[in-house]
Enzyme design. Structure first.
Site, short mmCIF file in Angstrom:
data_model
loop_
_atom_site.label_atom_id
_atom_site.label_comp_id
_atom_site.label_asym_id
_atom_site.label_seq_id
_atom_site.Cartn_x
_atom_site.Cartn_y
_atom_site.Cartn_z
N ASP A 44 0.56 -1.05 0.17
CA ASP A 44 -0.48 0.04 -0.12
C ASP A 44 1.04 1.41 -0.07
OD1 ASP A 44 -1.85 2.02 1.08
OD2 ASP A 44 -3.78 -0.10 1.08
N GLU A 95 -7.62 4.54 -7.09
CA GLU A 95 -8.35 6.29 -6.66
C GLU A 95 -9.80 5.28 -7.06
OE1 GLU A 95 -7.23 8.55 -4.41
OE2 GLU A 95 -5.13 8.50 -5.18
N THR A 111 -3.05 6.45 -11.06
CA THR A 111 -2.35 5.12 -10.55
C THR A 111 -3.50 3.82 -11.02
OG1 THR A 111 -2.21 6.35 -8.18
CG2 THR A 111 -3.47 4.39 -7.76
N THR A 145 -14.98 -1.99 -10.36
CA THR A 145 -16.81 -1.68 -10.38
C THR A 145 -17.70 -1.75 -11.02
OG1 THR A 145 -17.38 0.57 -9.61
CG2 THR A 145 -16.23 0.77 -10.96
N ASP A 146 -19.41 -2.01 -10.97
CA ASP A 146 -19.61 -2.17 -11.65
C ASP A 146 -19.95 -0.53 -12.73
OD1 ASP A 146 -20.91 -0.38 -8.86
OD2 ASP A 146 -22.79 -1.17 -9.61
N GLU A 147 -18.98 0.59 -12.26
CA GLU A 147 -19.92 1.94 -12.69
C GLU A 147 -18.82 2.02 -14.23
OE1 GLU A 147 -18.43 5.45 -11.10
OE2 GLU A 147 -18.84 4.14 -8.21
N TYR A 170 -13.10 8.09 -13.05
CA TYR A 170 -13.23 7.24 -11.39
C TYR A 170 -13.40 6.61 -13.55
CZ TYR A 170 -14.18 3.49 -9.10
OH TYR A 170 -14.10 2.41 -8.46
N SER A 171 -14.85 6.40 -13.37
CA SER A 171 -14.90 4.48 -13.96
C SER A 171 -14.21 4.63 -14.88
CB SER A 171 -16.24 4.48 -14.26
OG SER A 171 -16.71 5.89 -15.04
N ALA A 172 -14.07 6.34 -15.51
CA ALA A 172 -13.18 5.62 -17.32
C ALA A 172 -11.96 5.38 -17.30
CB ALA A 172 -13.38 6.92 -17.44
N LYS A 174 -11.25 3.33 -14.28
CA LYS A 174 -10.87 2.30 -14.17
C LYS A 174 -11.49 0.97 -15.00
CE LYS A 174 -11.18 -0.85 -10.32
NZ LYS A 174 -10.12 -1.14 -9.41
N LEU A 210 -21.16 7.71 1.05
CA LEU A 210 -22.35 8.27 1.49
C LEU A 210 -22.83 7.70 3.14
CD1 LEU A 210 -24.31 9.83 1.25
CD2 LEU A 210 -25.68 7.49 -0.48
N ASP A 301 -26.73 18.11 -8.14
CA ASP A 301 -26.46 17.53 -8.50
C ASP A 301 -24.32 17.39 -8.81
OD1 ASP A 301 -26.28 14.69 -8.36
OD2 ASP A 301 -28.00 14.87 -9.86
#
Length: 365
Positions: A44, A95, A111, A145-147, A170-172, A174, A210, A301
């Protein structure tokens, strides 16, 4: 068929590297693997979300070791693998916060994309050095991730063959890492498996996410900002169920395959926030019998906020023999109880550089 809590945890001890083992999911996975008798090396970088206090109870475990390293440092990772001689790698270091990726996408690319590339290249060189029997038993499990699948409407579920459609930095990042992992399997033969999970929750989660954010802001009597109208839907997976699922994939997953791990527990964000408030109303009431729900406020939002995520985990059930065990609100109750009884853990975080503030306002990148 075995249940999720009857996985082959008691199989012969393995030597397992966990990247990102001081993070939320990683620390829970490290603890579970150690309890099952495996040797574990936690690698880590110890960024803001990496906290060795999350592993304080296993720091002196005879089968646990730690290496402070950046996964993007290929030479360092290569040396770690050659020295530890793992039979498996769980690659979790990443991340992971969408709001932070909106404010600072550069670190997510470094990362999640370049770091995964360095891990793959180092793992491939290590794997090539193994004798045939060891090489055939080696696995690299890439935790995603599912994102990466984008956003769903009111109906439907993400399946393993759902087309990728990432919507945030982030999702891009991953999604890019997932493609790299599959490429290293198909091009070089590296024995990899990809898992894509839904939203995790549970003990030791950094309070920018959250559920812990709501818990801690309630305890501080601060407003509870909810994006938009709170209609966004997520499938909530307890981290303990996720870790057992990952262990099951290591034992019974097929090389080159993808497995979606979900909680079968969909909630609108506003309903989840109200659930947490109601649990706290019971466990630690506000003065004058006022509900924590009064703290809820709706805010603008965030950019590109996906409407709904929901996973079809049929493949995990039918091929791996895994299902989530936390149902309905039981996991949320136990999570609130954990944060109430581990004040020292989270106070050391919120008394430092992170102050439970909102992130994710768009800026020029």
């Amino acid at each position: 068929m075995k249940s999720s809590r009857q996985t082959d945890l008691n199989s012969s001890p393995k030597r397992i590297v966990v990247t990102g083992g001081a993070g939320f999911i990683g620390s829970n996975l490290v603890r579970m693997l150690l309890n099952a008798g495996h040797y574990v090396l936690n690698v880590d970088k110890l960024t803001y979300a990496g906290n060795l206090e999350s592993l304080s109870d296993v720091q002196s475990h005879p089968k646990y070791s730690f290496s402070h390293a950046d996964i993007a440092d290929g030479d360092k990772i290569r040396g770690i693998l050659l020295g530890f001689e793992p039979t498996a790698i769980f690659h979790l270091a990443a991340e992971s916060h969408v709001d932070r990726s909106i404010e600072g996408p550069e670190e997510f690319v470094r990362t999640n994309v370049l770091g995964t590339f360095a891990v793959l290249r180092s793992a491939y060189e290590y794997w090539r050095s193994l004798v045939a029997r060891q090489a055939s038993a080696f696995r690299l499990i890439h935790v995603s991730t599912d994102e990466v699948y984008g956003s769903l409407g009111e109906e439907g579920y993400f399946k393993e063959n759902t087309r990728y459609d990432p919507r945030s930095p982030y999702s891009a990042s991953k999604a890019s890492s997932d493609h790299l992992v599959r490429a290293w399997h198909h091009t070089y033969g590296l024995p990899t498996i990809v898992t894509n999970c839904s939203n995790n929750y549970g003990p030791y989660q950094f309070p920018e996410k959250l559920i812990p954010l709501v818990i801690l802001r309630c305890l501080r009597n601060e407003t509870l900002p909810v994006y938009g109208t709170g209609e966004n839907v997520r499938d909530w997976l307890h981290v303990e169920d996720h870790c057992y699922g990952l262990s099951a994939v290591l034992e019974r997953g097929l090389v080159g395959e993808t497995y979606n791990i979900g909680g079968n527990n969909e909630k609108r964000n506003i309903d989840l926030v109200r659930t947490i408030c109601n649990i706290l109303d019971q466990l630690q009431p506000r003065p004058n019998t006022r509900s924590y729900e009064e703290l809820i406020t709706f805010v603008d939002d965030r950019p590109g906020h996906d409407l709904r995520y929901a996973i079809d985990a049929t493949k995990m059930r039918t091929q791996i023999g895994w299902e989530p065990t936390y149902q309905d609100d039981a996991g949320f109750v136990s999570t609130v109880e954990w944060y109430l009884s581990h004040e020292n853990w989270w106070k050391s975080i919120v008394n430092g550089s992170y102050q439970l503030t909102r992130l994710g306002r768009a800026r020029n990148s």
